[in-house]
Write a protein that holds these residues in place. Structure first.
Motif, PDB file in Angstrom:
ATOM      1  N   ASP A 101     -10.973   3.335  10.381  1.00 34.00           N
ATOM      2  CA  ASP A 101     -11.571   2.153   9.723  1.00 34.00           C
ATOM      3  C   ASP A 101     -11.579   2.327   8.208  1.00 34.00           C
ATOM      4  N   ARG A 148      -8.026   2.332   6.595  1.00 30.07           N
ATOM      5  CA  ARG A 148      -7.469   0.961   6.503  1.00 30.07           C
ATOM      6  C   ARG A 148      -8.107   0.212   5.334  1.00 30.07           C
ATOM      7  N   HIS A 180      -6.829   1.618   1.886  1.00 30.33           N
ATOM      8  CA  HIS A 180      -5.460   1.210   1.551  1.00 30.33           C
ATOM      9  C   HIS A 180      -5.416  -0.280   1.207  1.00 30.33           C
ATOM     10  N   ALA A 181      -6.214  -1.081   1.904  1.00 32.92           N
ATOM     11  CA  ALA A 181      -6.233  -2.524   1.620  1.00 32.92           C
ATOM     12  C   ALA A 181      -6.751  -2.786   0.203  1.00 32.92           C
TER      13      ALA A 181
END
Ligand SMILES: Cc1cc2nc3c(=O)[nH]c(=O)nc-3n(C[C@H](O)[C@H](O)[C@H](O)COP(=O)(O)OP(=O)(O)OC[C@H]3O[C@@H](n4cnc5c(N)ncnc54)[C@H](O)[C@@H]3O)c2cc1C
Length: 404
Positions: free
Chosen positions: A342, A345, A348-349
């Motif tokens: 989680d 992700r 990186h977003a």
């Protein structure tokens, strides 16, 4: 010298470590908290330059461990709306708290208020043994527990050690946990400023070509500025006199709140994405900045850390209920599996978004505007965005779920 046997030793009493210690004590787990520095005193007359956007999920966790009312009594500033834009009003995203069925989208809270509120809650919680000021100087994993030594010479034998000791975590490095690390080559310039028009309990964020600029509403009517800039530009902005700085902010914010009239002295923080490749090592779990640091553009760094604390408390509480060894590899694997993907992700977003909004390459400006327009118009998509920002998306730990 004698050694104290205990279930869990939390190293680091910043916001994340203190919250975890309180959550574990409430689950009747025998816990010790070790912190190097006494928490700074809260100053009612001076607003701390370090402020956080505390999500509703984080506020729910802080409520359940008895800290939120104490923090609210010091100073918090609720925000009910969020407006995000790039250029002009045509490509604006506007979120309202009603979208996620809440009274507010979050609260702007000073670091000093969070720490003082948490430590007042610790004063009222006899279940947490505290060592402060004290530093963990040695930590070794054994077959059935860990051996920990503090700089005051005391020795502990916890089943599990939790590294909540910040981005430069000595415990993480000592255990040989590798990092995926990427400097952004940016610094966040922060200041509190007074604007011509009121902030309307709204968090304002503009993606400028130089970097994302946030105006976060403060309880005294001013706004807290977080402006993420490439190093050279940050140096130039820090060197400006106050008139040039406020003029630059007026321009960069499209004068949405009118002219920027006055500013406090500025500070700057270097930005780096840093992800631990493991959240667990023998007899050790990582939480908060020891496990990850992310770009501040989404204001989620501390919120992700508080969700780590809530998830680890839940995993350990289940293990204690089943009379399992709290430092067993299977217990730690459950925590790592829950949180690491989680967080990676999200990290990186945030990095991708930062790069996407800085570039004017080819069709990117058109795609950005089209994307924002789409999210603004499609209700369920917009709600999904708002749920992520609130901390209520995906698998939410029990302690961080909606209250009431
Ligand atoms: C400019 C900027 C803006 C940000 N804005 C936001 C925001 O709006 N919202 C948000 O959620 N996050 C934000 N963040 C991120 C946030 O600051 C961090 O994620 C958060 O402070 C991490 O908390 P922590 O408790 O994990 O670590 P820390 O606050 O670093 O605490 C670690 C503690 O461990 C102690 N310690 C260290 N070594 C030892 C040892 N050996 N023994 C005992 N104690 C030890 C230290 O004294 C310290 O108190 C922002 C960050 C920056 C740079």
């Amino acid at each position: 010298m004698s050694e104290t046997r205990i279930d869990v030793l939390v190293a680091g009493g910043g916001v994340v470590g203190a919250a975890l210690a309180l959550a574990l004590a409430r689950a009747r787990i025998d816990v010790a908290l070790v912190e190097t520095r006494a928490p700074p005193a809260f100053d009612a007359a001076d607003v701390d330059l370090r402020v956080f956007a505390v999500s509703p999920a984080s506020a729910a966790l802080l409520s359940r461990i008895g800290a939120w009312p104490r923090i609210q009594a010091l100073r918090v500033s609720p925000y009910r709306r969020m407006r995000v834009w790039e250029r002009g009003a045509t490509d604006e995203l506007a979120f309202d708290a009603g979208l996620v069925g809440a009274a507010e989208l979050g609260h702007i809270v000073e670091d000093r208020a969070l720490r003082a509120g948490l430590w007042a809650a610790l004063d009222a919680e006899p279940g947490v043994r505290r060592a402060c000021p004290a530093r963990v100087v040695r930590c070794e994993a054994g077959a059935s527990d860990a051996r920990v030594e503090l700089d005051d010479g005391t020795r502990w034998r916890p089943r599990l050690v939790v590294a909540a000791d910040g981005a430069h975590s000595p415990l993480r490095d000592g255990a040989g946990v590798d990092l995926e690390s990427m400097p952004y080559g940016e610094r966040a310039v922060v200041a509190h400023v007074r604007t011509e028009r009121p902030h309307e309990a709204t968090a304002w964020q503009r993606f400028t070509p130089a970097g994302p600029l946030a105006f976060l509403p403060l309880a005294d009517g001013r706004v807290s500025v977080v402006w993420s800039l490439k190093d050279a530009r940050a140096t130039a902005v820090l060197a400006m006199d106050d008139d040039a700085f406020t003029a630059a902010l007026t321009a960069a914010s499209d004068a949405r709140l009118g002219r920027v009239l006055a500013t406090t002295p500025r500070a700057a923080f270097p930005l780096r994405m840093q992800l631990a490749r493991r959240y667990a090592a023998p007899r050790l779990a990582l939480v908060g900045d020891a496990a990850h640091t992310v770009h501040p553009l989404a204001g989620q760094g501390l919120n992700l850390g508080l969700l780590d604390a809530a998830a680890l408390a839940e995993v350990l509480s289940d293990a204690a209920g089943a009379r399992a060894d709290l430092g067993a590899p299977a217990v730690l694997a459950r925590y790592e599996h829950w949180r690491r993907g989680d967080v990676a992700r999200a990290a990186h977003a945030f990095g991708l978004l930062d790069g996407l909004f800085r570039s004017d390459f080819g069709p990117l400006p058109f795609l950005r505007r089209a994307g924002m327009g789409l999210v603004q118009r499609i209700g369920p998509l917009k709600r999904e965005f708002a749920l992520h920002a609130s901390g209520f998306a995906g698998r939410v730990p029990v302690l961080a779920r909606r209250l009431g």
